[in-house]
Structures are given as structure tokens and as C-alpha cells.
Enzyme design. Sequence first.
Site, short mmCIF file in Angstrom:
data_model
loop_
_atom_site.label_atom_id
_atom_site.label_comp_id
_atom_site.label_asym_id
_atom_site.label_seq_id
_atom_site.Cartn_x
_atom_site.Cartn_y
_atom_site.Cartn_z
N LYS A 12 0.82 -1.21 0.00
CA LYS A 12 0.00 0.00 0.00
C LYS A 12 0.87 1.27 0.00
CE LYS A 12 -4.02 -2.13 2.29
NZ LYS A 12 -4.97 -2.01 3.41
N ASN A 15 -1.98 0.21 6.88
CA ASN A 15 -1.45 -1.04 7.41
C ASN A 15 -0.55 -1.79 6.42
OD1 ASN A 15 -3.46 -1.92 5.75
ND2 ASN A 15 -4.68 -2.92 7.33
N TYR A 61 -12.36 -2.36 -4.07
CA TYR A 61 -12.81 -2.57 -2.68
C TYR A 61 -14.33 -2.59 -2.56
CZ TYR A 61 -8.41 -2.28 0.06
OH TYR A 61 -7.20 -2.51 0.67
N GLU A 84 -9.22 -10.75 -7.83
CA GLU A 84 -8.29 -9.64 -7.58
C GLU A 84 -7.09 -9.68 -8.53
OE1 GLU A 84 -7.41 -9.63 -3.37
OE2 GLU A 84 -9.45 -8.98 -2.87
N HIS A 120 -2.13 -5.40 1.55
CA HIS A 120 -3.42 -6.07 1.32
C HIS A 120 -3.11 -7.51 0.96
CE1 HIS A 120 -7.35 -7.08 -0.41
NE2 HIS A 120 -6.65 -7.69 -1.36
N1 UDP Z 1 -9.91 -0.62 7.30
C1 UDP Z 1 -10.01 0.61 7.91
N2 UDP Z 1 -10.74 0.73 9.08
C2 UDP Z 1 -11.34 -0.35 9.65
C3 UDP Z 1 -11.22 -1.61 9.04
C4 UDP Z 1 -10.49 -1.71 7.86
O1 UDP Z 1 -9.47 1.61 7.41
O2 UDP Z 1 -11.98 -0.20 10.71
C5 UDP Z 1 -9.14 -0.73 6.06
C6 UDP Z 1 -7.81 -1.42 6.28
O3 UDP Z 1 -6.81 -0.73 5.52
C7 UDP Z 1 -8.02 -2.82 5.75
C8 UDP Z 1 -9.02 -2.56 4.63
O4 UDP Z 1 -9.85 -1.53 5.12
O5 UDP Z 1 -6.81 -3.39 5.33
C9 UDP Z 1 -9.88 -3.74 4.26
O6 UDP Z 1 -10.51 -4.24 5.44
P1 UDP Z 1 -10.56 -5.79 5.76
O7 UDP Z 1 -11.52 -5.99 6.87
O8 UDP Z 1 -10.79 -6.55 4.49
O9 UDP Z 1 -9.09 -6.09 6.33
P2 UDP Z 1 -7.86 -6.91 5.72
O10 UDP Z 1 -8.44 -8.03 4.89
O11 UDP Z 1 -7.07 -5.94 4.88
O12 UDP Z 1 -7.08 -7.39 6.90
MG MG Z 2 -9.85 -8.02 3.37
#
Ligand code: UDP
Ligand code: MG
Length: 136
Positions: A12, A115, A52, A129, A118
Amino acid sequence: MSNKEKTLSIIKPDAVERNLSEKIKSIFSKNNLSILDTKKIHISKDEAAEFYKVHQSKPFYDQLCSYLSSGPIEVIILEGDNAVLKNRELMGATDPKVAKEGTIRKLYGISIDKNSVHGSDSVANAKVEINFFFKH
Ligand code: UDP
Ligand code: MG
């Protein structure tokens, strides 16, 4: 029995900006995930919204799409035994604060939104994807 899979990783904007791509890719390679293809791109907010769209009802959706399109990202096709789950384990929990020691998000993540990486969450989503970014 082996279970060869492909998955999509994205480095990212926060991690590309801090020049962490090589370090992150070396974690994949050390853990037997091979890099089949990779490219550095800068996507538009509309493209991020499409990528997304499973999160479109979430309160963080708009901010997430702005963030993913805020700077260059590196998209990577990983392949290896149980690649989807292995990549998720190497990434660690979504929130770097609770991610396990040694995971990419614990090492490099700044916050729940920034974070660093992805990773696809299933083989089916990995196909969608990968097709989104690559003609594979
Ligand atoms: N995210 C965020 N706030 C939240 C939860 C998720 O900004 O409360 C963002 C975060 O960058 C995350 C992405 O949305 O990586 C996609 O969320 P997901 O639950 O799919 O998490 P991941 O699969 O990336 O662990
Ligand atoms: Mg996810």
C-alpha cells in the site's frame, strides 16, 4: 499433499513511500511464496472503489478508496503452497496494534488504515483480484 495456490498482495502507499517494498517481498520469498509477477502503479479513486466494492457499505469505505489511490502501490501475484492463508499469516491482523510479532503489519503498519499490505482472503477472491490487475 501440496496445495499450490495464487494470491494477490498489494504493498500500500504508506509502505511504497517508505521504500519497504524490497523488505516486504523478501519476507514472501523467505517463506516460500514466489513472486510470479509484480508492477508498480498509481490507481484512480474510481479504480480503488471498484477493487474494494465488497466494503462499500462500511463506514471506512470512502477513506479507504482515497487512501489506496493516494500514491503508488505495488501489486504482486504470489504463488506457493496454501498461498492465500500463508500470506494472511505473514501479513498479520488488520490492526497493526494487535498483529503478532514478526508479521508485516506489526513490523511496518502505521495504523488500521495505513497497514502497509493487502492480501486476498480466499482462493475465489484471489482470482478476481489477480484478474483486476493482471491479464493472467
Ligand atoms: N480498514 C479501515 N478501518 C477499519 C477496518 C479496515 O481503514 O476499521 C481498512 C484497512 O486498511 C483494511 C481494509 O480496510 O486493510 C480492508 O478491510 P478488511 O476488513 O478486508 O481487512 P484486511 O483483509 O485488509 O485485513
Ligand atoms: Mg480483506
